[in-house]
Scaffold this motif. Sequence first.
Motif, PDB file in Angstrom:
ATOM      1  N   UNK A 264     -79.767 -50.089  20.851  1.00 18.39           N
ATOM      2  CA  UNK A 264     -79.948 -49.703  22.244  1.00 18.39           C
ATOM      3  C   UNK A 264     -78.885 -50.299  23.134  1.00 18.39           C
ATOM      4  N   UNK A 265     -79.302 -50.980  24.236  1.00 19.33           N
ATOM      5  CA  UNK A 265     -78.350 -51.467  25.224  1.00 19.33           C
ATOM      6  C   UNK A 265     -77.674 -52.769  24.833  1.00 19.33           C
ATOM      7  N   UNK A 266     -78.326 -53.571  24.060  1.00 20.09           N
ATOM      8  CA  UNK A 266     -77.765 -54.893  23.759  1.00 20.09           C
ATOM      9  C   UNK A 266     -76.780 -54.840  22.605  1.00 20.09           C
ATOM     10  N   UNK A 267     -75.529 -54.580  22.961  1.00 20.81           N
ATOM     11  CA  UNK A 267     -74.507 -54.417  21.918  1.00 20.81           C
ATOM     12  C   UNK A 267     -73.638 -55.663  21.735  1.00 20.81           C
ATOM     13  N   UNK A 268     -73.876 -56.690  22.563  1.00 18.71           N
ATOM     14  CA  UNK A 268     -72.954 -57.835  22.591  1.00 18.71           C
ATOM     15  C   UNK A 268     -72.779 -58.481  21.221  1.00 18.71           C
ATOM     16  N   UNK A 269     -73.892 -58.753  20.527  1.00 16.48           N
ATOM     17  CA  UNK A 269     -73.809 -59.398  19.222  1.00 16.48           C
ATOM     18  C   UNK A 269     -73.072 -58.503  18.236  1.00 16.48           C
ATOM     19  N   UNK A 270     -73.371 -57.221  18.336  1.00 15.10           N
ATOM     20  CA  UNK A 270     -72.731 -56.284  17.403  1.00 15.10           C
ATOM     21  C   UNK A 270     -71.234 -56.185  17.669  1.00 15.10           C
ATOM     22  N   UNK A 271     -70.867 -56.281  18.960  1.00 13.69           N
ATOM     23  CA  UNK A 271     -69.431 -56.286  19.283  1.00 13.69           C
ATOM     24  C   UNK A 271     -68.746 -57.457  18.605  1.00 13.69           C
ATOM     25  N   UNK A 272     -69.423 -58.578  18.677  1.00 18.51           N
ATOM     26  CA  UNK A 272     -68.868 -59.777  18.058  1.00 18.51           C
ATOM     27  C   UNK A 272     -68.703 -59.583  16.540  1.00 18.51           C
ATOM     28  N   UNK A 273     -69.729 -59.041  15.939  1.00 18.46           N
ATOM     29  CA  UNK A 273     -69.668 -58.793  14.489  1.00 18.46           C
ATOM     30  C   UNK A 273     -68.504 -57.857  14.177  1.00 18.46           C
ATOM     31  N   UNK A 274     -68.326 -56.870  15.035  1.00 21.93           N
ATOM     32  CA  UNK A 274     -67.254 -55.917  14.788  1.00 21.93           C
ATOM     33  C   UNK A 274     -65.885 -56.595  14.879  1.00 21.93           C
ATOM     34  N   UNK A 275     -65.755 -57.451  15.912  1.00 21.19           N
ATOM     35  CA  UNK A 275     -64.476 -58.157  16.066  1.00 21.19           C
ATOM     36  C   UNK A 275     -64.155 -59.003  14.828  1.00 21.19           C
ATOM     37  N   UNK A 276     -65.192 -59.721  14.385  1.00 20.48           N
ATOM     38  CA  UNK A 276     -64.974 -60.579  13.222  1.00 20.48           C
ATOM     39  C   UNK A 276     -64.659 -59.751  11.978  1.00 20.48           C
ATOM     40  N   UNK A 277     -65.318 -58.628  11.859  1.00 19.21           N
ATOM     41  CA  UNK A 277     -65.064 -57.746  10.718  1.00 19.21           C
ATOM     42  C   UNK A 277     -63.624 -57.236  10.768  1.00 19.21           C
ATOM     43  N   UNK A 278     -63.178 -56.952  11.995  1.00 18.42           N
ATOM     44  CA  UNK A 278     -61.787 -56.494  12.151  1.00 18.42           C
ATOM     45  C   UNK A 278     -60.804 -57.578  11.723  1.00 18.42           C
ATOM     46  N   UNK A 279     -61.099 -58.791  12.153  1.00 19.14           N
ATOM     47  CA  UNK A 279     -60.216 -59.912  11.782  1.00 19.14           C
ATOM     48  C   UNK A 279     -60.169 -60.085  10.266  1.00 19.14           C
ATOM     49  N   UNK A 280     -61.363 -59.970   9.690  1.00 16.41           N
ATOM     50  CA  UNK A 280     -61.459 -60.094   8.241  1.00 16.41           C
ATOM     51  C   UNK A 280     -60.625 -59.004   7.563  1.00 16.41           C
ATOM     52  N   UNK A 281     -60.678 -57.832   8.140  1.00 20.63           N
ATOM     53  CA  UNK A 281     -59.926 -56.701   7.591  1.00 20.63           C
ATOM     54  C   UNK A 281     -58.420 -56.956   7.664  1.00 20.63           C
ATOM     55  N   UNK A 282     -58.003 -57.495   8.846  1.00 22.14           N
ATOM     56  CA  UNK A 282     -56.580 -57.816   8.998  1.00 22.14           C
ATOM     57  C   UNK A 282     -56.167 -58.870   7.981  1.00 22.14           C
ATOM     58  N   UNK A 283     -57.016 -59.901   7.867  1.00 19.26           N
ATOM     59  CA  UNK A 283     -56.719 -60.985   6.927  1.00 19.26           C
ATOM     60  C   UNK A 283     -56.545 -60.435   5.509  1.00 19.26           C
ATOM     61  N   UNK A 284     -57.466 -59.605   5.113  1.00 16.44           N
ATOM     62  CA  UNK A 284     -57.395 -59.054   3.758  1.00 16.44           C
ATOM     63  C   UNK A 284     -56.131 -58.206   3.593  1.00 16.44           C
ATOM     64  N   UNK A 285     -55.841 -57.445   4.643  1.00 21.72           N
ATOM     65  CA  UNK A 285     -54.620 -56.624   4.595  1.00 21.72           C
ATOM     66  C   UNK A 285     -53.389 -57.503   4.412  1.00 21.72           C
ATOM     67  N   UNK A 286     -53.334 -58.596   5.160  1.00 23.57           N
ATOM     68  CA  UNK A 286     -52.168 -59.485   5.059  1.00 23.57           C
ATOM     69  C   UNK A 286     -52.115 -60.179   3.703  1.00 23.57           C
ATOM     70  N   UNK A 287     -53.277 -60.587   3.224  1.00 26.91           N
ATOM     71  CA  UNK A 287     -53.317 -61.246   1.917  1.00 26.91           C
ATOM     72  C   UNK A 287     -52.823 -60.309   0.827  1.00 26.91           C
ATOM     73  N   UNK A 288     -53.257 -59.069   0.921  1.00 30.41           N
ATOM     74  CA  UNK A 288     -52.826 -58.087  -0.082  1.00 30.41           C
ATOM     75  C   UNK A 288     -51.324 -57.876  -0.002  1.00 30.41           C
ATOM     76  N   UNK A 289     -50.859 -57.814   1.243  1.00 32.75           N
ATOM     77  CA  UNK A 289     -49.424 -57.626   1.459  1.00 32.75           C
ATOM     78  C   UNK A 289     -48.648 -58.793   0.829  1.00 32.75           C
ATOM     79  N   UNK A 290     -49.106 -60.003   1.116  1.00 33.50           N
ATOM     80  CA  UNK A 290     -48.436 -61.191   0.587  1.00 33.50           C
ATOM     81  C   UNK A 290     -48.483 -61.202  -0.934  1.00 33.50           C
ATOM     82  N   UNK A 291     -49.660 -60.858  -1.473  1.00 33.10           N
ATOM     83  CA  UNK A 291     -49.803 -60.845  -2.931  1.00 33.10           C
ATOM     84  C   UNK A 291     -48.812 -59.867  -3.543  1.00 33.10           C
TER      85      UNK A 291
END
Length: 457
Positions: A264-291
């Motif tokens: 419903x209206x309370x999306x704040x926590x979910x926004x946070x989860x999404x941000x962290x998931x995005x960061x995790x995605x970037x991290x994994x992308x960079x790790x794969x690139x480095x590997x």
Amino acid sequence: MMRGVFARILLWFWLSLVLVALALELTIAATSTPVEIRVQRFSDGALGSRAREAVAILDRDGPPKVARFLEELERTTRMHAVLLDADGHDVAGHPVPRKAAAVAARALATGETEMDTDGQAAVKARAVTIGGERRYVLVATLPVGLMRLVHDGPTAQALRLLAVLVTAAAACYGLARYVTRPLAVLRSTTHTLARGDLSVRVGSTMGRRTDEFAELGRDFDRMAERLETLVTAERRLLRDISHELRSPLARLNVALGVARQHAGDDQAVLDRIEREADRLNTLIGQLLMLARLESGTLTPERVVVDLEAIVRDVAEDAAFEAQGRGRRVQIVETCPELVLGDAELLRSAVENVVRNALRHAPEATSVEIGLRREGRRGSPRVRIAVRDHGSGVPEAALPHIFQPFYRVGDARPRNSGGIGLGLTIVDRTIRLHGGTVRAANAADGGLVVELTLPAAA
Ligand SMILES: Nc1ncnc2c1ncn2[C@@H]1O[C@H](COP(=O)(O)OP(=O)(O)OP(=O)(O)O)[C@@H](O)[C@H]1O
Ligand SMILES: [Mg+2]
């Protein structure tokens, strides 16, 4: 195994000394005058006058004085002499050796100087006639070795010296090569390994050697083998982990979408989860690139890339972003430059550096980008320099900022800070293109990062 090199060097030295001695002996034999000729030359006339002198002393002072005279003669000339009368008896009454007697008899018979030599000593006899009827004979024994020294000239000595020098040089050259050749092989193999080629082996480059050097080569190969296995295993693990993290992350994102519909209206926590998931995605992308960059499996494309266009592009994007945050991005120097490589990789490298600069640039300052050719003839290079007017990096930290996950002061600010893989990836990318990356603090503050690449011909 102590045998190989030890025994070989021992044997080699011994053999070379033998060879040198042999060469010396041969030259002596070749350059020296035959003994007979020398003895002939030696004291032919002197012998006659000595004989007369001895007879005169005998007549005047008697046999003891003759013995004294002959002793004196031996002391000064090393020639042992006896005076015999016409019957072959020693005037001093000593027994006469058989050989001396034989030569003396010949001399008395012929009236010539007679000689007998056996390589050790030469026996010479000279008969004289005194007052027309009394006949005596002086028998002298000369050591042959002595005459050798007396009669060899300077050329013979020089030749001998030359023979020794040449043989010794040849032997030493062989020994030096025997030792340095395998060292050179080991050295170049180690260099290749140090440059990062873990697949290099000494293998059969040692030839058919079976000594300690060959052992060392095999040990080296075992070490390289182990190193390669370990490093590849580690890289594979990194790659596999990053890869495996992708699927749960994807499922998390799907779940997030579902959760949003129910929240419903309370999306704040979910926004946070999404941000962290995005960061995790970037991290994994960079790790794969480095590997991929580190595994050596990634061979970058080698097409002609317009570096100037890439720099313009990146600068434009960054400038747009910077505008909103009160900073500027400028190209302060540029020239048309082409390099060989992978446009995507190069672009992301430049972008990474520019983003870092922008992140550290204080408000109302600008990030300056310069592209210029380094004028070294034969191997022209292109240098991209990116500088900001921020606080720079402490000198002690400078060498580390290209290491994975390194952040200055290890402050890991939640939002602003990155992961610490950016410069690592930049470094590996540029090195993969045969270039180098350098970071330094500018004299008037701020960091300068320079990417240098070989220019396309
Ligand atoms: N222009 C700069 N000025 C000051 N410090 C810098 C600058 N660029 C990099 N650094 C320092 O070097 C560290 C490593 O940089 P790097 O790009 O590897 O990581 P990051 O930017 O923190 O994270 P990522 O790029 O992975 O998102 C940074 O954390 C920062 O401390
Ligand atoms: Mg970064």
